[in-house]
Design a protein around this motif. Structure first.
Motif, mmCIF file in Angstrom:
data_model
loop_
_atom_site.group_PDB
_atom_site.id
_atom_site.type_symbol
_atom_site.label_atom_id
_atom_site.label_comp_id
_atom_site.label_asym_id
_atom_site.label_seq_id
_atom_site.Cartn_x
_atom_site.Cartn_y
_atom_site.Cartn_z
ATOM 1 N N VAL B 139 0.851 -1.205 0.000
ATOM 2 C CA VAL B 139 0.000 0.000 0.000
ATOM 3 C C VAL B 139 0.884 1.251 0.000
ATOM 4 O O VAL B 139 0.619 2.219 -0.717
ATOM 5 C CB VAL B 139 -0.949 0.016 1.219
ATOM 6 N N LEU B 140 1.957 1.208 0.787
ATOM 7 C CA LEU B 140 2.863 2.362 0.827
ATOM 8 C C LEU B 140 3.517 2.593 -0.535
ATOM 9 O O LEU B 140 3.624 3.736 -1.004
ATOM 10 C CB LEU B 140 3.942 2.147 1.896
ATOM 11 N N LEU B 141 3.926 1.514 -1.199
ATOM 12 C CA LEU B 141 4.514 1.655 -2.540
ATOM 13 C C LEU B 141 3.496 2.255 -3.498
ATOM 14 O O LEU B 141 3.827 3.111 -4.325
ATOM 15 C CB LEU B 141 4.994 0.290 -3.057
ATOM 16 N N SER B 142 2.263 1.804 -3.380
ATOM 17 C CA SER B 142 1.205 2.291 -4.264
ATOM 18 C C SER B 142 0.928 3.780 -4.024
ATOM 19 O O SER B 142 0.769 4.561 -4.966
ATOM 20 C CB SER B 142 -0.043 1.443 -4.021
ATOM 21 N N ARG B 143 0.886 4.196 -2.746
ATOM 22 C CA ARG B 143 0.639 5.604 -2.437
ATOM 23 C C ARG B 143 1.813 6.479 -2.894
ATOM 24 O O ARG B 143 1.635 7.657 -3.232
ATOM 25 C CB ARG B 143 0.410 5.806 -0.940
ATOM 26 N N THR B 144 3.011 5.915 -2.876
ATOM 27 C CA THR B 144 4.180 6.662 -3.353
ATOM 28 C C THR B 144 4.047 6.913 -4.852
ATOM 29 O O THR B 144 4.289 8.027 -5.338
ATOM 30 C CB THR B 144 5.469 5.884 -3.029
#
Lengths: 157, 157
Positions: B139-144
């Motif tokens: 999720v963090l990679l996606s939000r980045t």
């Protein structure tokens, strides 16, 4: 096992963004490619070659082979959109896109998970010893963000 | 150890993109915030609140706390730019941006590396068992990538 999980996560992100961009470009007419993303900014055809050229060079940055089309870099990577781009047809660029991404898929599939955590070619052994986060996989994450950056521009057209 | 390395890589990417966006927004005048990223598209002020609101909700998606400003979602997340945005001043949104990203920094610093590899709240246990790549870190990679997507638009202004 954990290394494989991280590599799978990073490759999923990469594949999703490449596929999304490819679908976008494949739906355009030749005329569409001449449109700019905003008044006075890059044309779509430039971004098509730009992503292709940058991803082609990724092969060398990762140190897993040689670029297929290094001749694209002067017009598409080292300079903004300009007359150099007009030396290429959309059909040619489409072929280069397919070739580069097919080649990357092959090379990525052949790379053992542990090798993704080794240093990339833009990095010295000494610097890598100090900061092991600067590995091949971090380059892939960075290039994935780069696709998203330009895709955000493309959807404005 | 390997988990920690990958968490560090993902957080570096996140921090870099948040800092780049923050620097961009902080350099703008109140008048600049009313400019659109392209004719007829979102205003900068919308994207400011949009990123703030989405990152605020990230706290709940990751299951590590409660959103600070859930009231932002109708105007900034559930709908495109519109009159609802004008209920907020740039000064208010700046405070929300700072609050949300400070809170995220605290929560991320307190989260053990292994917990990043557990499932996020938008995921059932059953689905996660089938696909362990759908963890908090993904999720963090996606939000980045999502920040990069909008940053590519912001630089066109």
């Amino acid at each position: 096992m954990e290394q494989q999980l991280f590599v799978t996560m990073a490759l999923q992100g990469w594949n999703t963004h490449v596929a999304r961009a490819e679908k976008y470009f494949d739906a355009l007419s030749d005329t569409d490619f001449q449109k700019t993303i905003a008044p006075g900014k890059n044309r779509i055809i430039y971004l098509y070659g730009h992503l292709t050229s940058y991803h082609d060079l990724l092969i060398e940055t990762l140190g897993i082979g040689e670029a297929l089309y290094p001749e694209l870099t002067p017009a598409f990577l080292r300079t903004p959109d300009g007359p150099g781009v007009d030396a290429y047809t959309v059909g040619e660029l489409k072929q280069y896109w397919v070739d580069v991404h097919s080649r990357l898929s092959q090379l990525f599939a052949a790379l053992p998970a542990e090798d993704w955590f080794k240093r990339h070619n833009a990095m010295t052994d000494e610097d890598f010893a100090k900061d092991p986060t600067r590995n091949r996989l971090s380059v892939l994450l960075s290039r994935t963000n780069h696709i998203a950056y330009h895709f955000g521009q493309l959807v404005l057209v």
